[in-house]
Design a protein around this motif. Sequence first.
Motif, PDB file in Angstrom:
ATOM      1  N   GLY A  55      -5.543  -4.914  -9.976  1.00 36.98           N
ATOM      2  CA  GLY A  55      -5.494  -3.473  -9.768  1.00 36.98           C
ATOM      3  C   GLY A  55      -6.866  -2.867  -9.595  1.00 36.98           C
ATOM      4  O   GLY A  55      -7.032  -1.874  -8.867  1.00 36.98           O
ATOM      5  N   SER A  56      -7.866  -3.436 -10.225  1.00 36.07           N
ATOM      6  CA  SER A  56      -9.234  -2.914 -10.121  1.00 36.07           C
ATOM      7  C   SER A  56      -9.824  -3.106  -8.732  1.00 36.07           C
ATOM      8  O   SER A  56     -10.834  -2.472  -8.393  1.00 36.07           O
ATOM      9  N   HIS A  70       8.584   4.835  -3.122  1.00 36.00           N
ATOM     10  CA  HIS A  70       7.231   4.863  -2.570  1.00 36.00           C
ATOM     11  C   HIS A  70       6.195   5.387  -3.559  1.00 36.00           C
ATOM     12  O   HIS A  70       5.026   5.007  -3.503  1.00 36.00           O
ATOM     13  N   ILE A  71       6.616   6.253  -4.462  1.00 38.38           N
ATOM     14  CA  ILE A  71       5.653   6.896  -5.358  1.00 38.38           C
ATOM     15  C   ILE A  71       5.887   6.561  -6.830  1.00 38.38           C
ATOM     16  O   ILE A  71       5.091   6.918  -7.695  1.00 38.38           O
ATOM     17  N   GLY A  72       6.964   5.838  -7.132  1.00 43.46           N
ATOM     18  CA  GLY A  72       7.371   5.639  -8.510  1.00 43.46           C
ATOM     19  C   GLY A  72       6.295   5.080  -9.429  1.00 43.46           C
ATOM     20  O   GLY A  72       6.250   5.411 -10.613  1.00 43.46           O
ATOM     21  N   GLY A  73       5.409   4.223  -8.910  1.00 42.04           N
ATOM     22  CA  GLY A  73       4.378   3.626  -9.756  1.00 42.04           C
ATOM     23  C   GLY A  73       2.985   4.188  -9.557  1.00 42.04           C
ATOM     24  O   GLY A  73       2.020   3.718 -10.186  1.00 42.04           O
ATOM     25  N   VAL A  74       2.844   5.202  -8.709  1.00 40.83           N
ATOM     26  CA  VAL A  74       1.519   5.685  -8.314  1.00 40.83           C
ATOM     27  C   VAL A  74       0.736   6.253  -9.495  1.00 40.83           C
ATOM     28  O   VAL A  74      -0.423   5.882  -9.737  1.00 40.83           O
ATOM     29  N   ALA A  75       1.318   7.184 -10.239  1.00 36.63           N
ATOM     30  CA  ALA A  75       0.579   7.874 -11.295  1.00 36.63           C
ATOM     31  C   ALA A  75       0.136   6.901 -12.387  1.00 36.63           C
ATOM     32  O   ALA A  75      -1.021   6.944 -12.843  1.00 36.63           O
ATOM     33  N   ARG A  76       1.035   6.021 -12.816  1.00 37.41           N
ATOM     34  CA  ARG A  76       0.667   5.085 -13.878  1.00 37.41           C
ATOM     35  C   ARG A  76      -0.409   4.110 -13.411  1.00 37.41           C
ATOM     36  O   ARG A  76      -1.324   3.758 -14.168  1.00 37.41           O
ATOM     37  N   PHE A  77      -0.284   3.639 -12.180  1.00 42.82           N
ATOM     38  CA  PHE A  77      -1.304   2.741 -11.632  1.00 42.82           C
ATOM     39  C   PHE A  77      -2.658   3.443 -11.593  1.00 42.82           C
ATOM     40  O   PHE A  77      -3.682   2.889 -12.003  1.00 42.82           O
ATOM     41  N   ALA A  78      -2.662   4.680 -11.085  1.00 45.39           N
ATOM     42  CA  ALA A  78      -3.909   5.436 -10.964  1.00 45.39           C
ATOM     43  C   ALA A  78      -4.534   5.690 -12.332  1.00 45.39           C
ATOM     44  O   ALA A  78      -5.762   5.637 -12.490  1.00 45.39           O
ATOM     45  N   ARG A  80      -4.187   3.851 -15.024  1.00 46.50           N
ATOM     46  CA  ARG A  80      -4.672   2.603 -15.612  1.00 46.50           C
ATOM     47  C   ARG A  80      -5.989   2.157 -14.993  1.00 46.50           C
ATOM     48  O   ARG A  80      -6.885   1.678 -15.697  1.00 46.50           O
ATOM     49  N   PHE A  81      -6.128   2.320 -13.675  1.00 47.76           N
ATOM     50  CA  PHE A  81      -7.287   1.756 -12.987  1.00 47.76           C
ATOM     51  C   PHE A  81      -8.269   2.809 -12.483  1.00 47.76           C
ATOM     52  O   PHE A  81      -9.281   2.472 -11.877  1.00 47.76           O
ATOM     53  N   GLY A  82      -7.982   4.096 -12.745  1.00 44.14           N
ATOM     54  CA  GLY A  82      -8.889   5.142 -12.294  1.00 44.14           C
ATOM     55  C   GLY A  82      -8.948   5.272 -10.786  1.00 44.14           C
ATOM     56  O   GLY A  82     -10.001   5.626 -10.228  1.00 44.14           O
ATOM     57  N   THR A  83      -7.833   5.022 -10.136  1.00 43.89           N
ATOM     58  CA  THR A  83      -7.794   4.986  -8.677  1.00 43.89           C
ATOM     59  C   THR A  83      -7.541   6.375  -8.105  1.00 43.89           C
ATOM     60  O   THR A  83      -6.589   7.056  -8.511  1.00 43.89           O
ATOM     61  N   PRO A  84      -8.330   6.834  -7.148  1.00 38.38           N
ATOM     62  CA  PRO A  84      -8.044   8.124  -6.504  1.00 38.38           C
ATOM     63  C   PRO A  84      -6.787   8.039  -5.647  1.00 38.38           C
ATOM     64  O   PRO A  84      -6.453   6.983  -5.102  1.00 38.38           O
ATOM     65  N   CYS A 102       0.992  13.940 -11.442  1.00 41.12           N
ATOM     66  CA  CYS A 102      -0.353  13.434 -11.164  1.00 41.12           C
ATOM     67  C   CYS A 102      -1.417  14.334 -11.771  1.00 41.12           C
ATOM     68  O   CYS A 102      -2.594  14.251 -11.409  1.00 41.12           O
ATOM     69  N   ARG A 103      -1.009  15.207 -12.678  1.00 43.42           N
ATOM     70  CA  ARG A 103      -1.991  16.081 -13.319  1.00 43.42           C
ATOM     71  C   ARG A 103      -3.026  15.252 -14.068  1.00 43.42           C
ATOM     72  O   ARG A 103      -2.709  14.283 -14.742  1.00 43.42           O
ATOM     73  N   GLY A 104      -4.286  15.672 -13.929  1.00 47.05           N
ATOM     74  CA  GLY A 104      -5.371  14.966 -14.591  1.00 47.05           C
ATOM     75  C   GLY A 104      -5.909  13.785 -13.813  1.00 47.05           C
ATOM     76  O   GLY A 104      -6.894  13.163 -14.230  1.00 47.05           O
ATOM     77  N   LEU A 105      -5.293  13.462 -12.687  1.00 48.04           N
ATOM     78  CA  LEU A 105      -5.764  12.356 -11.858  1.00 48.04           C
ATOM     79  C   LEU A 105      -6.590  12.889 -10.690  1.00 48.04           C
ATOM     80  O   LEU A 105      -6.548  14.081 -10.368  1.00 48.04           O
ATOM     81  N   ASP A 106      -7.340  12.016 -10.064  1.00 47.01           N
ATOM     82  CA  ASP A 106      -8.140  12.395  -8.896  1.00 47.01           C
ATOM     83  C   ASP A 106      -7.243  12.389  -7.666  1.00 47.01           C
ATOM     84  O   ASP A 106      -6.953  11.327  -7.099  1.00 47.01           O
ATOM     85  N   VAL A 107      -6.774  13.570  -7.281  1.00 45.83           N
ATOM     86  CA  VAL A 107      -5.871  13.700  -6.138  1.00 45.83           C
ATOM     87  C   VAL A 107      -6.594  14.439  -5.021  1.00 45.83           C
ATOM     88  O   VAL A 107      -7.192  15.495  -5.229  1.00 45.83           O
ATOM     89  N   PHE A 108      -6.516  13.881  -3.820  1.00 39.36           N
ATOM     90  CA  PHE A 108      -7.132  14.481  -2.642  1.00 39.36           C
ATOM     91  C   PHE A 108      -6.049  14.689  -1.597  1.00 39.36           C
ATOM     92  O   PHE A 108      -5.165  13.848  -1.425  1.00 39.36           O
ATOM     93  N   PHE A 109      -6.124  15.826  -0.898  1.00 37.28           N
ATOM     94  CA  PHE A 109      -5.094  16.159   0.067  1.00 37.28           C
ATOM     95  C   PHE A 109      -5.481  15.687   1.466  1.00 37.28           C
ATOM     96  O   PHE A 109      -6.642  15.791   1.875  1.00 37.28           O
ATOM     97  N   CYS A 110      -4.496  15.175   2.165  1.00 34.55           N
ATOM     98  CA  CYS A 110      -4.688  14.815   3.568  1.00 34.55           C
ATOM     99  C   CYS A 110      -3.590  15.474   4.384  1.00 34.55           C
ATOM    100  O   CYS A 110      -2.573  15.913   3.843  1.00 34.55           O
ATOM    101  N   ALA A 111      -3.801  15.558   5.686  1.00 35.59           N
ATOM    102  CA  ALA A 111      -2.884  16.335   6.518  1.00 35.59           C
ATOM    103  C   ALA A 111      -2.781  15.718   7.906  1.00 35.59           C
ATOM    104  O   ALA A 111      -3.630  14.920   8.334  1.00 35.59           O
ATOM    105  N   ASP A 112      -1.745  16.120   8.594  1.00 33.25           N
ATOM    106  CA  ASP A 112      -1.436  15.634   9.933  1.00 33.25           C
ATOM    107  C   ASP A 112      -2.638  15.710  10.865  1.00 33.25           C
ATOM    108  O   ASP A 112      -3.262  16.758  11.024  1.00 33.25           O
TER     109      ASP A 112
END
Length: 267
Positions: A55-56, A70-78, A80-84, A102-112
């Motif tokens: 994961g690192s 598609h998203i079920g494991g995203v927050a926990r993975f992020a 655990r490993f500090g992944t943006p 995803c509160r408290g995680l490094d979330v960045f927005f992307c767009a079309d």
Amino acid sequence: MTRPILRYASLGSGSSGNALVIEARCAGQTTRLLLDCGFSTKETEKRLARLELTGSDIDALLVTHEHDDHIGGVARFARRFGTPIYMSRGTYLSVLEHMHSCRGLDVFFCADHKPFELGVVQVNPYTVPHDAREPLQFTFKCQDLHLGVITDVGHITPAVVASLQNCHGLVIEYNYDAAMMAASTKYPPKLKQRIIGDYGHLDNQVAQALLLQLIHPNLHHVHAAHISQNNNDVTRVQQLLEEALSAQGIPFALACQNQGFDWFEVT
């Protein structure tokens, strides 16, 4: 000068969980991305280990949309490993309303059609018609190497075709066989209608028509993905790929739910 390398592998593809690893190497730098994470952290780590990764090793998580596979494991993975995490604003707002916070995680927005750089990879998001709040799919470039991914899409738009032109590698959804879906007794009518509707998934024939539009002399391999275990026949999908690609000598493979597929290099 060392040539760039772009390769990808699936940790699993289907209604029980999806994750695709993209790895690029260029100028002495390596970037590894995880597109979706629909598995538990433990299961994701187990599947990454098949690729000799941990994961690192993942530099960023990209999310196509808020559906659990598609998203079920995203927050926990992020966590655990500090992944943006990179997702559309609509996906994020939908996530806040459900359990995958995803509160408290490094979330960045992307767009079309707003490309951005992650290490040595240029990421190109594009909008698809699907029953989610602001779903995106992605293409990936490392210098002149180009990978395109298209799953979870209800119908094909000109923008989808344009986004996937001139890819050297393609991952395309062949979700269901229309006759098998119509005859299915496992799925209630409402679920069937959702899947076959304009904001559901691609049946084999529509996926095949899309693939035929995307074949060009420098397309080097194709993977069929998100194949329904209940309403599709892998033999039929393989036959369709053979019909489309064998004359050009383009290799292909099928992504499965349990094993995904091993590394394939974009050339």
